[in-house]
Design an enzyme around this catalytic site. Structure first.
Site, PDB file in Angstrom:
ATOM      1  N   LYS A  13       0.808  -1.218   0.000  1.00  0.00           N
ATOM      2  CA  LYS A  13       0.000   0.000   0.000  1.00  0.00           C
ATOM      3  C   LYS A  13       0.843   1.270   0.000  1.00  0.00           C
ATOM      4  CE  LYS A  13      -1.108   0.247   4.995  1.00  0.00           C
ATOM      5  NZ  LYS A  13       0.082  -0.454   5.446  1.00  0.00           N
ATOM      6  N   ARG A  84      -7.855   2.038  11.131  1.00  0.00           N
ATOM      7  CA  ARG A  84      -7.331   0.714  11.450  1.00  0.00           C
ATOM      8  C   ARG A  84      -8.420  -0.231  11.954  1.00  0.00           C
ATOM      9  NH1 ARG A  84      -1.926   0.104  11.390  1.00  0.00           N
ATOM     10  NH2 ARG A  84      -0.624   1.971  11.372  1.00  0.00           N
ATOM     11  N   ARG A 123      13.246  -8.857   2.611  1.00  0.00           N
ATOM     12  CA  ARG A 123      13.450  -7.464   2.208  1.00  0.00           C
ATOM     13  C   ARG A 123      14.849  -6.959   2.568  1.00  0.00           C
ATOM     14  NH1 ARG A 123       8.829  -3.421   3.956  1.00  0.00           N
ATOM     15  NH2 ARG A 123       9.463  -4.166   6.031  1.00  0.00           N
ATOM     16  N   ARG A 158      16.074  -4.419   7.852  1.00  0.00           N
ATOM     17  CA  ARG A 158      15.486  -3.767   9.021  1.00  0.00           C
ATOM     18  C   ARG A 158      15.409  -4.719  10.203  1.00  0.00           C
ATOM     19  NH1 ARG A 158      10.069  -0.790   6.925  1.00  0.00           N
ATOM     20  NH2 ARG A 158       9.436  -1.602   8.961  1.00  0.00           N
ATOM     21  N   ARG A 169       1.927  -8.471  13.633  1.00  0.00           N
ATOM     22  CA  ARG A 169       1.276  -7.435  12.821  1.00  0.00           C
ATOM     23  C   ARG A 169       0.168  -8.038  11.967  1.00  0.00           C
ATOM     24  NH1 ARG A 169       5.377  -4.885   9.091  1.00  0.00           N
ATOM     25  NH2 ARG A 169       3.584  -3.583   8.526  1.00  0.00           N
TER      26      ARG A 169
END
Length: 212
Positions: A13, A84, A123, A158, A169
């Site tokens: 997104k 949310r 990632r 990260r 999450r």
């Protein structure tokens, strides 16, 4: 035109928001960005937010709505990661009514959990140019393992790109955010986010073309 993106972690997104903003001159609102910007500002809201965070409390829905209200001006907006939950959505609808605004499109970026997991755990990014790679997805791998194709420097990962954080999450998304699909069903458009980002963007463009 106002667009809300609903998406699980790693659905893209942020990427699609940026592409839409660049092409259609839309403004991007992310609650995470608003909180960070507010903390760095010298304002009454900044002091209030610092007190909340220093006490280890969660930022309330009411405070989030106040931040958004203060940042809504004329123009077209993309809301990234907000609302949310259904409570926030109902409060947001009331706020928009007072401002003579409305939500025009809700884009649901659907992605399988196994692909989202690969996107997060694989990632990598270049600390120099910012280009993002992925060592678990063939078409996104760097030519040389762990090295940026352009800058020839070592890629970084990260700290929060781990399976524990991702699962937490994702579970939070399923519990709190996914019910928004029913709440917004009359203006909801589902997009397959497992595709290439340009294909996804073109599909979203097809959805909003009737408006423009």
């Amino acid at each position: 035109m106002n667009i809300i993106f609903i998406a699980p972690p790693a659905a893209g997104k942020g990427t699609q928001s940026e592409m839409l903003c660049n092409k259609y001159n839309m403004k991007h609102i992310s609650t995470g960005d608003l909180i960070r910007e507010t903390i760095n500002n010298d304002s009454p809201l900044s002091e209030q937010l610092k007190d909340i965070m220093n006490q280890g409390k969660l930022v309330s829905d009411e405070f989030i709505l106040e931040l958004i209200k203060n940042n809504l001006k004329d123009g077209d907006y993309i809301f990234d990661g907000f609302p949310r939950n259904v409570k926030q959505a109902k409060m947001f609808d009331e706020l928009l009514k007072t401002l003579n605004k409305k939500v025009d499109y809700v884009i649901y970026l659907k992605v399988p959990k196994d692909l989202a997991t690969k996107r997060i755990l694989g990632r990598l990014s270049c600390p120099n140019c910012g280009h993002v790679y992925n060592d678990q997805i063939d078409e996104l791998m760097p030519k040389q393992v762990g090295i940026c194709d352009t800058c020839n420097v070592e890629l970084t990962r990260r700290n929060d790109d781990n399976i524990e954080t991702f699962n937490k999450r994702f579970d939070t998304y399923i519990k709190e955010t996914e019910p928004l699909l029913d709440y917004y069903q009359d203006k909801l458009y589902e997009v397959d986010s497992s595709k290439d980002k340009q294909e996804i963007f073109e599909e979203i463009e097809g959805i909003i073309n009737d408006y423009n």
